[in-house]
Design an enzyme around this catalytic site. Structure first.
Site, PDB file in Angstrom:
ATOM      1  N   VAL A  84       1.002  -1.052  -0.115  1.00 46.34           N
ATOM      2  CA  VAL A  84       0.275  -0.196  -0.140  1.00 46.34           C
ATOM      3  C   VAL A  84       1.082   1.408  -0.341  1.00 46.34           C
ATOM      4  O   VAL A  84       0.529   2.628  -0.969  1.00 46.34           O
ATOM      5  CB  VAL A  84      -0.639  -0.026   1.490  1.00 46.34           C
ATOM      6  CG1 VAL A  84      -1.736   1.101   0.515  1.00 46.34           C
ATOM      7  CG2 VAL A  84      -1.636  -1.694   0.884  1.00 46.34           C
TER       8      VAL A  84
ATOM      9  N   LYS B  30     -13.373  -5.019  10.002  1.00 46.32           N
ATOM     10  CA  LYS B  30     -14.334  -4.580   9.114  1.00 46.32           C
ATOM     11  C   LYS B  30     -15.419  -4.542   8.947  1.00 46.32           C
ATOM     12  O   LYS B  30     -15.922  -3.151   8.910  1.00 46.32           O
ATOM     13  CB  LYS B  30     -13.952  -5.228   7.397  1.00 46.32           C
ATOM     14  CG  LYS B  30     -12.121  -5.069   6.874  1.00 46.32           C
ATOM     15  CD  LYS B  30     -12.680  -5.852   5.394  1.00 46.32           C
ATOM     16  CE  LYS B  30     -11.038  -5.697   5.076  1.00 46.32           C
ATOM     17  NZ  LYS B  30     -10.385  -6.527   3.866  1.00 46.32           N
TER      18      LYS B  30
HETATM   19  N1  LIG Z   1      -2.545  -4.875   1.097  1.00 44.06           N
HETATM   20  C1  LIG Z   1      -3.899  -4.747   0.545  1.00 44.06           C
HETATM   21  O1  LIG Z   1      -4.773  -5.005  -0.450  1.00 44.06           O
HETATM   22  C2  LIG Z   1      -4.495  -4.106   1.981  1.00 44.06           C
HETATM   23  C3  LIG Z   1      -3.599  -4.129   2.850  1.00 44.06           C
HETATM   24  N2  LIG Z   1      -4.517  -2.826   3.938  1.00 44.06           N
HETATM   25  C4  LIG Z   1      -3.946  -2.514   5.493  1.00 44.06           C
HETATM   26  O2  LIG Z   1      -2.668  -1.747   5.063  1.00 44.06           O
HETATM   27  C5  LIG Z   1      -2.078  -1.555   6.037  1.00 44.06           C
HETATM   28  C6  LIG Z   1      -0.408  -2.054   4.886  1.00 44.06           C
HETATM   29  O3  LIG Z   1      -0.521  -3.393   3.726  1.00 44.06           O
HETATM   30  P1  LIG Z   1       0.565  -4.087   3.192  1.00 44.06           P
HETATM   31  O4  LIG Z   1       1.244  -2.730   2.266  1.00 44.06           O
HETATM   32  O5  LIG Z   1       0.083  -4.980   2.012  1.00 44.06           O
HETATM   33  O6  LIG Z   1       1.648  -4.726   3.503  1.00 44.06           O
HETATM   34  P2  LIG Z   1       3.201  -4.631   3.635  1.00 44.06           P
HETATM   35  O7  LIG Z   1       2.947  -5.927   4.675  1.00 44.06           O
HETATM   36  O8  LIG Z   1       3.337  -4.651   1.649  1.00 44.06           O
HETATM   37  O9  LIG Z   1       4.030  -3.254   3.941  1.00 44.06           O
HETATM   38  C7  LIG Z   1       4.627  -3.667   5.276  1.00 44.06           C
HETATM   39  C8  LIG Z   1       5.645  -1.755   5.355  1.00 44.06           C
HETATM   40  O10 LIG Z   1       5.615  -1.569   6.556  1.00 44.06           O
HETATM   41  C9  LIG Z   1       7.297  -1.757   6.397  1.00 44.06           C
HETATM   42  N3  LIG Z   1       6.822  -1.938   8.774  1.00 44.06           N
HETATM   43  C10 LIG Z   1       6.393  -2.769   9.143  1.00 44.06           C
HETATM   44  N4  LIG Z   1       6.436  -3.063  10.226  1.00 44.06           N
HETATM   45  C11 LIG Z   1       7.348  -1.821  11.044  1.00 44.06           C
HETATM   46  C12 LIG Z   1       7.778  -1.504  12.058  1.00 44.06           C
HETATM   47  N5  LIG Z   1       8.018  -1.993  12.880  1.00 44.06           N
HETATM   48  N6  LIG Z   1       8.229  -0.067  11.518  1.00 44.06           N
HETATM   49  C13 LIG Z   1       9.050  -0.029  10.598  1.00 44.06           C
HETATM   50  N7  LIG Z   1       8.462  -0.653   9.246  1.00 44.06           N
HETATM   51  C14 LIG Z   1       7.662  -1.115   9.556  1.00 44.06           C
HETATM   52  C15 LIG Z   1       7.712  -2.289   6.259  1.00 44.06           C
HETATM   53  O11 LIG Z   1       8.666  -2.373   6.283  1.00 44.06           O
HETATM   54  P3  LIG Z   1       9.645  -3.455   5.311  1.00 44.06           P
HETATM   55  O12 LIG Z   1      10.082  -2.575   3.897  1.00 44.06           O
HETATM   56  O13 LIG Z   1      11.354  -2.738   5.160  1.00 44.06           O
HETATM   57  O14 LIG Z   1      10.167  -4.720   5.649  1.00 44.06           O
HETATM   58  C16 LIG Z   1       6.437  -2.547   4.831  1.00 44.06           C
HETATM   59  O15 LIG Z   1       7.736  -1.514   4.289  1.00 44.06           O
HETATM   60  C17 LIG Z   1      -2.098  -2.958   6.796  1.00 44.06           C
HETATM   61  O16 LIG Z   1      -2.651  -2.751   7.860  1.00 44.06           O
HETATM   62  C18 LIG Z   1      -3.220  -3.670   6.141  1.00 44.06           C
HETATM   63  O17 LIG Z   1      -4.106  -4.637   6.808  1.00 44.06           O
HETATM   64  C19 LIG Z   1      -5.728  -2.616   3.418  1.00 44.06           C
HETATM   65  C20 LIG Z   1      -6.775  -2.958   2.739  1.00 44.06           C
HETATM   66  C21 LIG Z   1      -6.211  -3.261   1.465  1.00 44.06           C
HETATM   67  N1  LIG Z   2      -6.539  -9.028   2.688  1.00 42.34           N
HETATM   68  C1  LIG Z   2      -6.952  -7.675   2.663  1.00 42.34           C
HETATM   69  C2  LIG Z   2      -6.905  -6.755   2.194  1.00 42.34           C
HETATM   70  C3  LIG Z   2      -7.517  -5.970   2.687  1.00 42.34           C
HETATM   71  O1  LIG Z   2      -8.837  -5.622   3.415  1.00 42.34           O
HETATM   72  C4  LIG Z   2      -8.296  -8.099   1.813  1.00 42.34           C
HETATM   73  O2  LIG Z   2      -8.337  -9.816   1.263  1.00 42.34           O
HETATM   74  O3  LIG Z   2      -9.418  -7.908   1.403  1.00 42.34           O
END
Ligand SMILES: NC(=O)C1=CN([C@@H]2O[C@H](COP(=O)(O)OP(=O)(O)OC[C@H]3O[C@@H](n4cnc5c(N)ncnc54)[C@H](OP(=O)(O)O)[C@@H]3O)[C@@H](O)[C@H]2O)C=CC1
Ligand SMILES: N[C@@H](CC=O)C(=O)O
Ligand code: NA
Length: 430
Positions: free
Chosen positions: A16, A207
């Site tokens: 994201v 959700k």
């Molecule tokens: N993926 C999806 O389709 C959707 C996701 N979401 C929500 O969005 C959020 C992000 O999801 P997503 O992008 O998929 O997750 P990812 O696992 O792809 O990305 C997480 C990011 O956060 C960083 N990170 C995690 N923990 C730490 C920490 N303690 N300190 C510093 N950096 C940290 C990671 O760093 P590094 O890269 O260095 O490891 C990475 O860049 C979640 O809450 C998810 O539920 C909501 C709707 C849809």
């Molecule tokens: N894992 C979730 C991502 C968004 O919230 C989904 O599959 O809908």
């Protein structure tokens, strides 16, 4: 006229986070024109500085220190796309306590700690916006909080987990096995880092807890959301559903009743001609029934990089406008009532029940008698024999769940009943 600039701190640069950065860069000009503000990402918090990223950005922009963002007075908006609750909740509270508005995609955190977060936002007069946390790119939070604010909301239900919808679609259309379709969903970036949140129904539970809290003006504790995932759904259930004119979807369901509210997540039979049956792949769809507007339905991609980031960016634009107009926090928490969440036994539905039984005379009659004793009336019965056992597939009329649970307890004791293979609720028909 002086150009207005708002600087952003991004927490996370995964699926994201990369999407947010891309949209802010690619649509920079139209965003500036629409918001009347230039939005600039100043710092990005990550865990690892060396990791290859899905976007190119100046090296100096990355940091592993939260203080670089939280303590920078130039940064007015913090965008949290890290995920999880620990340490994320502390980071977000720290940002709010520094007077920074927060945009988050994190349903885990909002569903469990909404009260604490909203209190901090209100105390510090900040925005706390979370459109991406439910149904990704579909504008549903803003819809409930603003566009439908004049209604009493009666029902909100729909497909709010993209991963399981993708999986059920593939299992239905291609007969693909569970493990294979889960790997595909993970590869596409739909699934949570721990996919049990998706397949176990917990992601959808968070959700629907968020949606129901907004719709019914009452905080719904996550622990009170009845939750069942798709792990028990077999190809046999999918085939029976199809034979009987239904499809299986994982639904989040919230209904207002005079005694309280029903909030639940479970696999559900819906008629093949129901609008939700046509919602396949990673798409989500949410039905909302308001006492003034009637039935409305919102459809779109519920997960994935750009659809999710689309919602995050719109929230950033709203937060930036509020800061420039000096009105952050103007739309805050709406949980000003206290309504009980009804136990699953108190809910009403129709039921699909699949039993493995001995194939001998009188078995069906004995089962029907138990259902009759518990006032569960049967709408249809399908029987398939294999060797000396048989499979009985029953659909009930609409009845209170407790009656069905009680009947199944008694049916389990019958010597001719080998197994209660599955019980799935049926919704979406009279
Ligand atoms: N993926 C999806 O389709 C959707 C996701 N979401 C929500 O969005 C959020 C992000 O999801 P997503 O992008 O998929 O997750 P990812 O696992 O792809 O990305 C997480 C990011 O956060 C960083 N990170 C995690 N923990 C730490 C920490 N303690 N300190 C510093 N950096 C940290 C990671 O760093 P590094 O890269 O260095 O490891 C990475 O860049 C979640 O809450 C998810 O539920 C909501 C709707 C849809
Ligand atoms: N894992 C979730 C991502 C968004 O919230 C989904 O599959 O809908
Ligand atoms: Na959304």
């Amino acid at each position: 006229m002086e150009e207005k600039v708002i600087k952003i701190g991004l927490l996370g640069l995964g699926t994201v986070g990369c999407g947010v950065y891309k949209i802010l860069e690619e649509n920079k000009e139209s965003i500036q024109q629409r918001a009347g503000i230039r939005l600039e990402v100043k710092k990005v918090l990550v865990r690892s500085l060396d990791k290859k990223r899905g976007v190119e950005l100046p090296e100096a922009m990355l940091t592993t220190s939260l203080a670089d963002i939280i303590e920078d007075p130039e940064i007015k908006i913090v965008v949290e796309v890290l995920g999880g609750v620990n340490p994320t909740l502390d980071y977000v509270l720290a940002a709010l306590n520094q007077g920074k508005s927060v945009v988050t995609a994190n349903k885990d955190m909002v569903a469990e700690y909404g009260e604490q977060l909203f209190a901090a936002a209100q105390r510090n007069q900040c925005d706390l916006l979370f459109e991406a946390s439910v149904a990704g790119g579909i504008p549903i939070i803003r819809t409930l909080k603003q566009s439908l604010a004049g209604n009493q909301i009666e029902e909100v239900f729909g497909i709010i987990n993209g991963t399981t919808n993708y999986m059920l679609t593939k299992m239905t259309q291609e007969g693909s096995p569970f493990a294979e379709v889960l790997s595909e969903a993970q590869a596409k970036g739909y699934a949570e880092s721990d996919p049990t949140a998706d397949v176990g129904g917990f992601d959808a539970a968070r959700k629907i807890a968020i949606l129901a809290s907004i719709a019914f003006n009452t905080r719904i504790p996550l622990s009170q959301v009845y939750t069942e995932g798709i792990t028990k759904i077999t190809v046999d259930d999918i085939a029976y559903a199809s034979e009987l004119g239904y499809m299986i979807k994982l639904l989040g369901i919230a209904k207002a009743r005079s005694e309280g509210v029903e909030v639940r997540v479970h696999p559900t039979f819906i008629p093949k001609d129901h609008p939700l049956a046509a919602v396949g792949d990673v798409f989500n769809a949410v039905f909302v029934r308001g006492n003034a507007v009637g039935d409305t339905m919102f459809y779109g991609k519920g997960a994935g990089e750009l659809p999710t980031a689309s919602a995050v960016v719109a929230d950033i634009m709203d937060a930036a406008r509020d800061i420039v107009r000096n009105v952050p926090g103007i739309i805050g928490c709406t949980c000003f009532e206290k309504k009980p969440v009804l136990d699953i036994g108190e809910t009403f539905s129709k039921y699909y029940i699949r039993l493995k039984v001995a194939d001998k005379p009188g078995v069906l009659a004995s089962i029907a008698l138990v259902f009759g004793n518990k006032e569960v009336s049967l709408k249809s019965v399908l029987q398939k024999a294999t060797d000396n056992t048989a499979e009985l597939v029953l659909i009930t009329h609409r009845v209170q769940e407790q009656n069905v649970q009680d009947a199944l307890m008694d049916i389990k004791q019958l010597s001719s009943v080998l197994e209660i293979a599955n019980m799935i609720r049926v919704e979406g028909e009279e």
